[in-house]
Design an enzyme around this catalytic site. Structure first.
Site, mmCIF file in Angstrom:
data_model
loop_
_atom_site.group_PDB
_atom_site.id
_atom_site.type_symbol
_atom_site.label_atom_id
_atom_site.label_comp_id
_atom_site.label_asym_id
_atom_site.label_seq_id
_atom_site.Cartn_x
_atom_site.Cartn_y
_atom_site.Cartn_z
ATOM 1 N N ASP A 227 0.740 -1.131 -0.303
ATOM 2 C CA ASP A 227 -0.390 -0.082 0.253
ATOM 3 C C ASP A 227 0.856 1.548 0.011
ATOM 4 O O ASP A 227 1.530 1.488 0.444
ATOM 5 C CB ASP A 227 -0.754 0.087 1.190
ATOM 6 C CG ASP A 227 -1.677 1.102 1.032
ATOM 7 O OD1 ASP A 227 -2.938 1.034 0.582
ATOM 8 O OD2 ASP A 227 -1.708 1.670 1.943
ATOM 9 N N GLU A 286 1.014 -0.748 -4.979
ATOM 10 C CA GLU A 286 0.741 0.542 -5.394
ATOM 11 C C GLU A 286 1.163 2.067 -5.418
ATOM 12 O O GLU A 286 1.325 2.064 -4.640
ATOM 13 C CB GLU A 286 -0.901 0.801 -3.702
ATOM 14 C CG GLU A 286 -1.426 1.217 -4.613
ATOM 15 C CD GLU A 286 -2.567 2.544 -3.715
ATOM 16 O OE1 GLU A 286 -3.627 3.009 -3.548
ATOM 17 O OE2 GLU A 286 -1.822 2.200 -2.145
#
Length: 559
Positions: A227, A286
């Protein structure tokens, strides 16, 4: 194949080229994102959980995916749907136990499915032990060095240390009350105030995440989705941005807290850990960056394995734009020897049937199916978001009192409407929660529309015209056809304006994909045997006349 969109579906025996048994499985894997709180509720509390995911693993195997990516299920106060982690080695009780996670991983592996888990290294929860100690120990304490604590500006330190904004709206800084009751330092949080950013210049932070990686790798996970992979390192001195427009969650502007070169040293360190484990363990970034070339830097041979292709996700339904982003993506990834990835939906964006439809649900679903078939024909790895195989639209009519996206509650931030893509899945039955939980009429943490009765897994299973069976057929063909999946290039074919057509070749077979993104049927060459189409084919024509490709439709041929 007049009047029907499905051709022969390979048998289970044909599908035994299982990606889980191959080296470099991730280069052409189809990876299915599970948002655990919205997937399946095993105990009837209205919240999806890990036992619910485990029970539905045969469904995912039948769908034909290669791996499951689980959004966060760690111990968390849930200020941002689990992306505020209080304990990286514990399962939040709402999702189950560590034993449940262990069983899920084991059963997935028994079914030939890989398991990827979310890792949230940019920030933690304000309930994390480190941050609680940092608050309690006061200014100058060693624990505060693990975060970005700074004195404020102004005569009394009443102004934030710089002009950075939270991506959820408002300042990216919150002032703390010190142990003696005085107004004190400020801490940085690029997201919600409950999500303080780690300072990755501190060795204790780096060592902690090495330990977290090993903990989950030892439990058997096959990889991590990282993330905010672009956010760990901030520019030295935390300089002002110097402009006032609100930052966008999915933006790509150069910023002093995103895509700093220092992140690459961290990922080289992680790669050494991943390579020390058997079985091709991977990490997926990401990474929102200004260019595809910047994203490719995360994927050099000694760094991460894949990065989400957000440029593709945000491309309009336009032949020129799509060809450009496909060429650009394949070229940038080839430079670093990494596979391209393709994605149309996730837990942060409007579902693509709604996004592509312009307010017309029927047109949106037609384009979504065509976009899916195009995506699955491209070389590299594809990501599916739970429910897209059912053709689920975005839920746009949620009442304000039901919403839980933290950005919704901040005055100047994102649109705050991410809840619409997170509504729990419909599995069966005539009324909500449609089998999401064990009891008819039971709760679901977000309400489901009354009109989803025809979209359930049960309603679509066995119906050759359904979106679910369309996905199953597409994934079966992708697994069985030698020219699909891995690779790094396509051969573009001449086609009318508004049509993209390309060929892919393997030693034992070739394949052609053509997509008509216009609103009218167009005639293209007849390339071979039709494998699959995203919509009905009313007219095929003979080889001399060519092939009528309907509006907003993709067709696969075996050549």
């Amino acid at each position: 194949m007049t009047g029907h969109h499905l051709a022969h579906v390979p048998s289970p025996a044909d599908q035994e080229r299982d990606a889980a048994r191959r080296a470099d499985w991730w280069r052409d894997a189809v990876i299915y994102q599970v948002y655990p709180r919205s997937f399946a509720d095993s105990d009837g509390d209205g919240m999806g959980d890990l036992p619910g995911v485990r029970d539905r693993l045969p469904y995912l195997r039948r769908l034909g995916v290669d791996a499951v990516w689980l959004s966060p299920f760690y111990a968390s106060p849930q200020a941002d749907a689990g992306y505020d982690v209080a304990d990286y080695r514990a399962v939040d009780p709402m999702f189950g136990t560590l034993a449940d996670a262990d069983e899920l991983i084991r059963e997935a592996h028994a079914l030939g499915l890989r398991v990827i888990v979310d890792l949230v290294p940019n920030h933690c929860s304000d309930r994390h032990e480190w941050f609680r100690r940092a608050l309690a120990e006061g200014p100058g304490s060693p624990m505060r060095e693990r975060f970005h604590f700074r004195p404020g500006k102004g005569a009394g330190g009443e102004l934030p240390p710089n002009d950075w904004e939270s991506l959820f709206g408002g300042p990216a800084w919150t002032r703390v009350t010190e142990p003696d009751g005085s107004a004190g330092e400020w801490y940085l949080h690029l997201f919600a105030a409950e999500q303080p950013d780690f300072d990755w210049e501190h060795e204790a932070v780096r060592e902690e995440f090495r330990s977290v990686l090993r903990f989950w790798l030892d439990l058997g996970v096959d990889g991590f989705r990282v993330d905010v992979a672009h956010g760990l390192v901030k520019a030295a001195g935390l300089p002002d941005i110097g402009h006032s427009e609100q930052l966008k969650l999915l933006g790509t502007k150069p910023l002093p807290f995103f895509d700093q070169d220092g992140v690459h040293e961290i990922y080289r360190d992680w790669r050494r850990i991943l390579d020390g484990y058997e079985g091709e363990r991977i990490a997926v970034a990401e990474a929102w960056t200004p260019t595809v070339e910047r994203s490719a830097l995360y994927l050099r041979p000694d760094e991460l394995h894949q990065a989400f292709n957000f440029a593709y996700l945000t491309t309009d339904w336009d032949a020129t734009a799509l060809r450009e982003v496909i060429d650009h993506s394949l070229g940038a990834m080839a430079e670093v020897g990494a596979p391209a990835t393709w994605v149309l939906s996730n837990h942060d964006v409007v579902r693509h049937p709604t996004r592509l439809g312009g307010g017309d649900p029927a047109l949106g679903l037609r384009r979504a199916r065509a976009a899916t078939l195009l995506m699955l024909a491209l070389p590299g790895s594809a990501y599916l978001y739970q429910g897209e195989e059912l053709g689920l639209p975005e839920v746009t009519e949620l009442p304000d009192e039901a919403r839980q996206d933290p950005a919704f509650f901040r005055g100047a931030g994102q649109d705050g409407l991410r809840d619409g893509c997170r509504v729990p899945l419909p599995w069966s039955g005539e009324r909500p929660p449609y089998g999401f939980g064990p009891r008819p009429g039971g709760p679901s943490w977000l309400p489901q529309p009354e009109g989803w009765v025809k979209l359930t897994v049960a309603a679509q299973s066995g119906d050759p015209d359904s979106t679910l069976e369309f996905y199953r057929a597409a994934l079966a063909h992708r697994r069985a056809h030698p020219a699909l999946g891995a690779g790094s290039s396509v051969t573009w074919l001449d086609a009318p304006a508004g049509v993209l057509a390309f060929r892919r070749d393997a030693t034992d077979g070739s394949f052609v994909c053509a997509v008509n993104v216009t609103g009218a049927p167009l005639r293209v060459p007849s390339y071979g045997k039709v494998l699959l189409a995203s919509a009905y084919l009313e007219e095929a024509g003979d080889a001399g006349e060519g092939f009528v490709l309907p509006a907003d439709t993709t067709v696969w041929w075996s050549v």
